[in-house]
Design a protein around this motif. Sequence first.
Motif, PDB file in Angstrom:
ATOM      1  N   TYR A   3       0.696  -1.249   0.276  1.00 21.19           N
ATOM      2  CA  TYR A   3      -0.046  -0.091  -0.069  1.00 21.19           C
ATOM      3  C   TYR A   3       1.057   1.343  -0.060  1.00 21.19           C
ATOM      4  O   TYR A   3       1.787   1.334   0.903  1.00 21.19           O
ATOM      5  N   THR A  54      -1.857  -1.037  -3.947  1.00 17.01           N
ATOM      6  CA  THR A  54      -3.260  -0.191  -3.533  1.00 17.01           C
ATOM      7  C   THR A  54      -2.607   1.088  -3.353  1.00 17.01           C
ATOM      8  O   THR A  54      -1.902   1.023  -2.337  1.00 17.01           O
ATOM      9  N   ILE A  77      -4.541  -0.619  -8.041  1.00 17.63           N
ATOM     10  CA  ILE A  77      -5.788  -0.256  -7.445  1.00 17.63           C
ATOM     11  C   ILE A  77      -5.451   1.138  -6.873  1.00 17.63           C
ATOM     12  O   ILE A  77      -4.574   1.267  -6.171  1.00 17.63           O
TER      13      ILE A  77
END
Length: 228
Positions: A3, A54, A77
């Motif tokens: 992330y 992400t 994402i």
Amino acid sequence: MIYTITFNPSLDYIMQVPDFKEGETNRSVKEDMYPGGKGFNVSTILQRLGYQNTALGFIAGFTGQQIKKELAQRGFICDLCELEEGMTRINIKMKGDKETEINGNGPFISQKKLDELISKIDTLKKGDTLILAGSIPSSLPDDIYEKIMDRLKDKEIRILVDATKQLLLNALPYKPFLIKPNLRELEEIFQTEINNQKELISYAKKLQEQGAMNVLVSLGKDGALLIA
């Protein structure tokens, strides 16, 4: 899962102005526009290297929608918090004999929207990697990096930090897996001038002593040096 977080993204408007004259009407010969923000840049490179990831962060207004559209084309994402008011900042970069930048301030981020981001961070699990990169807007608390790291400290999440002086130093007690100062930032942290590789390694190791597990010092055209 990897992330990234971009707290203060921008829509970068690049203008080629070969002979800029202050106080006069200038005309560009070429323009480009693309999403800006360290977290987005990291997500882009990771995707190109084949690592699914992400991107978290905040967007607002028509500029935020343009960023969302362009990021979607990059393949990773995007799980972004959309602010109800304001617009994502525009950074103007004029390139010519010299480069001139005008960076926007960015929209106000309410506590409600910050809580929304935190709720997304809370879903991270053991083995995930979180990359905290770049500046934070004035509407967020200046200890936001620390608060996030403290929140995740018992979840066995690998955290990487790429930030300027105080943001970086405040993260060290939480033992980040990797930090990435550049040479100039390393000199600013220790208020000194670094003249050779031996001194560079010495000061990078001081950051390890303060908590960083690994230190990657970027050196511009000379590459980078990893202290592990």
